[in-house]
Write a protein that holds these residues in place. Structure first.
Motif, PDB file in Angstrom:
ATOM      1  N   SER A  34       0.880  -1.169   0.000  1.00 55.53           N
ATOM      2  CA  SER A  34       0.000   0.000   0.000  1.00 55.53           C
ATOM      3  C   SER A  34       0.915   1.215   0.000  1.00 55.53           C
ATOM      4  O   SER A  34       1.360   1.665   1.073  1.00 55.53           O
ATOM      5  CB  SER A  34      -0.904   0.001   1.233  1.00 55.53           C
ATOM      6  N   PRO A  35       1.255   1.767  -1.175  1.00 56.88           N
ATOM      7  CA  PRO A  35       2.250   2.837  -1.262  1.00 56.88           C
ATOM      8  C   PRO A  35       2.000   4.038  -0.348  1.00 56.88           C
ATOM      9  O   PRO A  35       2.973   4.590   0.188  1.00 56.88           O
ATOM     10  CB  PRO A  35       2.215   3.225  -2.743  1.00 56.88           C
ATOM     11  N   PRO A  36       0.732   4.471  -0.120  1.00 57.90           N
ATOM     12  CA  PRO A  36       0.561   5.597   0.806  1.00 57.90           C
ATOM     13  C   PRO A  36       1.123   5.317   2.197  1.00 57.90           C
ATOM     14  O   PRO A  36       1.567   6.236   2.894  1.00 57.90           O
ATOM     15  CB  PRO A  36      -0.963   5.790   0.838  1.00 57.90           C
ATOM     16  N   ASP A  37       1.127   4.039   2.609  1.00 58.22           N
ATOM     17  CA  ASP A  37       1.685   3.690   3.914  1.00 58.22           C
ATOM     18  C   ASP A  37       3.208   3.802   3.938  1.00 58.22           C
ATOM     19  O   ASP A  37       3.820   3.746   5.014  1.00 58.22           O
ATOM     20  CB  ASP A  37       1.284   2.262   4.305  1.00 58.22           C
ATOM     21  N   CYS A  38       3.811   3.942   2.771  1.00 62.22           N
ATOM     22  CA  CYS A  38       5.272   4.031   2.665  1.00 62.22           C
ATOM     23  C   CYS A  38       5.774   5.472   2.740  1.00 62.22           C
ATOM     24  O   CYS A  38       6.985   5.700   2.834  1.00 62.22           O
ATOM     25  CB  CYS A  38       5.741   3.435   1.331  1.00 62.22           C
ATOM     26  N   VAL A  39       4.860   6.430   2.670  1.00 61.10           N
ATOM     27  CA  VAL A  39       5.238   7.836   2.504  1.00 61.10           C
ATOM     28  C   VAL A  39       5.180   8.598   3.824  1.00 61.10           C
ATOM     29  O   VAL A  39       4.223   8.468   4.592  1.00 61.10           O
ATOM     30  CB  VAL A  39       4.323   8.517   1.462  1.00 61.10           C
ATOM     31  N   ARG A  40       6.217   9.385   4.087  1.00 62.24           N
ATOM     32  CA  ARG A  40       6.259  10.321   5.207  1.00 62.24           C
ATOM     33  C   ARG A  40       6.783  11.651   4.673  1.00 62.24           C
ATOM     34  O   ARG A  40       7.626  11.681   3.787  1.00 62.24           O
ATOM     35  CB  ARG A  40       7.226   9.860   6.299  1.00 62.24           C
ATOM     36  N   VAL A  41       6.292  12.760   5.238  1.00 62.61           N
ATOM     37  CA  VAL A  41       6.890  14.064   4.947  1.00 62.61           C
ATOM     38  C   VAL A  41       7.373  14.655   6.266  1.00 62.61           C
ATOM     39  O   VAL A  41       6.865  14.328   7.346  1.00 62.61           O
ATOM     40  CB  VAL A  41       5.901  15.027   4.250  1.00 62.61           C
ATOM     41  N   ALA A  42       8.383  15.510   6.181  1.00 61.64           N
ATOM     42  CA  ALA A  42       8.952  16.114   7.384  1.00 61.64           C
ATOM     43  C   ALA A  42       9.082  17.615   7.181  1.00 61.64           C
ATOM     44  O   ALA A  42       9.293  18.092   6.054  1.00 61.64           O
ATOM     45  CB  ALA A  42      10.316  15.506   7.687  1.00 61.64           C
ATOM     46  N   ASP A  43       8.944  18.362   8.287  1.00 58.72           N
ATOM     47  CA  ASP A  43       9.092  19.808   8.182  1.00 58.72           C
ATOM     48  C   ASP A  43      10.436  20.241   8.748  1.00 58.72           C
ATOM     49  O   ASP A  43      11.238  19.423   9.207  1.00 58.72           O
ATOM     50  CB  ASP A  43       7.927  20.542   8.868  1.00 58.72           C
ATOM     51  N   ALA A  44      10.682  21.551   8.722  1.00 55.16           N
ATOM     52  CA  ALA A  44      11.975  22.084   9.134  1.00 55.16           C
ATOM     53  C   ALA A  44      12.236  21.882  10.622  1.00 55.16           C
ATOM     54  O   ALA A  44      13.392  21.942  11.061  1.00 55.16           O
ATOM     55  CB  ALA A  44      12.043  23.575   8.788  1.00 55.16           C
TER      56      ALA A  44
ATOM     57  N   PRO B  22       9.804   1.323   1.511  1.00 55.09           N
ATOM     58  CA  PRO B  22       9.037   0.212   0.931  1.00 55.09           C
ATOM     59  C   PRO B  22       8.428  -0.701   1.984  1.00 55.09           C
ATOM     60  O   PRO B  22       8.770  -0.646   3.171  1.00 55.09           O
ATOM     61  CB  PRO B  22      10.086  -0.527   0.089  1.00 55.09           C
ATOM     62  N   SER B  23       7.522  -1.554   1.512  1.00 54.48           N
ATOM     63  CA  SER B  23       6.870  -2.565   2.355  1.00 54.48           C
ATOM     64  C   SER B  23       6.118  -1.928   3.518  1.00 54.48           C
ATOM     65  O   SER B  23       6.197  -2.375   4.658  1.00 54.48           O
ATOM     66  CB  SER B  23       7.900  -3.583   2.866  1.00 54.48           C
ATOM     67  N   GLY B  24       5.386  -0.853   3.208  1.00 56.16           N
ATOM     68  CA  GLY B  24       4.576  -0.192   4.213  1.00 56.16           C
ATOM     69  C   GLY B  24       5.367   0.398   5.360  1.00 56.16           C
ATOM     70  O   GLY B  24       4.852   0.567   6.461  1.00 56.16           O
ATOM     71  N   GLY B  25       6.635   0.730   5.109  1.00 55.76           N
ATOM     72  CA  GLY B  25       7.497   1.288   6.139  1.00 55.76           C
ATOM     73  C   GLY B  25       8.315   0.260   6.880  1.00 55.76           C
ATOM     74  O   GLY B  25       9.056   0.606   7.804  1.00 55.76           O
ATOM     75  N   ALA B  26       8.231  -1.016   6.478  1.00 57.66           N
ATOM     76  CA  ALA B  26       8.930  -2.082   7.192  1.00 57.66           C
ATOM     77  C   ALA B  26      10.305  -2.408   6.614  1.00 57.66           C
ATOM     78  O   ALA B  26      11.070  -3.161   7.232  1.00 57.66           O
ATOM     79  CB  ALA B  26       8.080  -3.352   7.199  1.00 57.66           C
ATOM     80  N   ALA B  27      10.634  -1.879   5.443  1.00 55.91           N
ATOM     81  CA  ALA B  27      11.926  -2.186   4.813  1.00 55.91           C
ATOM     82  C   ALA B  27      13.064  -1.467   5.531  1.00 55.91           C
ATOM     83  O   ALA B  27      12.849  -0.485   6.254  1.00 55.91           O
ATOM     84  CB  ALA B  27      11.896  -1.812   3.338  1.00 55.91           C
ATOM     85  N   ASP B  28      14.278  -1.950   5.299  1.00 52.47           N
ATOM     86  CA  ASP B  28      15.451  -1.356   5.933  1.00 52.47           C
ATOM     87  C   ASP B  28      15.941  -0.122   5.186  1.00 52.47           C
ATOM     88  O   ASP B  28      16.688   0.682   5.759  1.00 52.47           O
ATOM     89  CB  ASP B  28      16.595  -2.375   6.007  1.00 52.47           C
TER      90      ASP B  28
END
Length: 207
Positions: A130-140, A191-197
């Motif tokens: 589920s690619p959306p589960d792989c995405v994070r954004v960060a602020d300053a 990748p892998s919903g945030g579980a990859a290394d």
């Protein structure tokens, strides 16, 4: 011992130390674009079709310096399972992003940012995620925000249940909701919903 012999010994020792220092010392966060990555979304062979033509003007291209991935760049990442490998491209970036309708809007005091991402399965195994589960954004300030479910005017959302055979690809938008005053500076794909290394990271900026 002759001066020539001593010099050869010093050179050999230096090479040995260099080799030992580089082995196994890599970071799990990859910010370096692949050689041959597209410098702008306009040059991408996977440019958005008519249905995906953004109504707002997205940020495209604009290198932030050597070794820093940004819009248009591709990073190769391994998944959590054997044989899983992806080429992940940040095709376009919108900050802010506009809703596709009048009824679904950001929460009070929040805005939407959005990334159009292209995934290509370069591994030997079928990639399920589920690619959306792989995405994070960060602020300053270092605060991180997960993706949210939202449709934007720029085009079609990325599938939430994705199955890619070897060589197959998928393109779509992923949206995150952030505070109105937050300065979003980077996007990560794990990748892998945030579980990859391995983690891919792109520098972004408000457009």
């Amino acid at each position: 011992m002759s001066i020539r012999t001593a010099a050869l010994l010093v050179a050999a020792l230096g090479l040995s130390l260099t080799a030992c220092g580089t082995e196994g010392g890599g970071t799990t966060v990859d910010v370096t674009p692949q050689a041959g990555s597209f410098s702008s979304a306009a040059e991408s062979p996977e440019g958005a079709g008519a249905a995906d033509t953004p109504r707002d003007e997205p940020t495209t291209g604009g290198s932030l310096g050597p070794g820093v991935s940004t819009v248009g760049d591709t990073i190769s990442l391994k998944g959590a399972e054997d044989g899983e490998k992806l080429d992940v491209t940040l095709v376009k970036w919108l900050d802010p992003a506009k809703s596709a309708d009048r009824h679904t809007i950001p929460s009070l005091g929040k805005r939407w940012v959005a990334a159009q991402i292209r995934l290509v399965n370069t591994g030997s195994a079928t990639y399920r995620d589920s690619p959306p589960d792989c995405v994070r954004v960060a602020d300053a300030e270092g605060r991180r925000y997960d993706a949210t479910v939202a449709d934007i005017a720029a085009g079609s959302s990325m599938a939430t249940h994705l199955k890619l055979a070897t060589g197959a690809k998928a393109v779509g938008w992923v949206v995150a909701e952030v505070p109105t005053g937050a300065a979003v500076t980077s996007l990560q794909f794990i990748p892998s919903g945030g579980a990859a290394d391995e983690t891919g990271q792109w520098a972004v900026r408000k457009g």
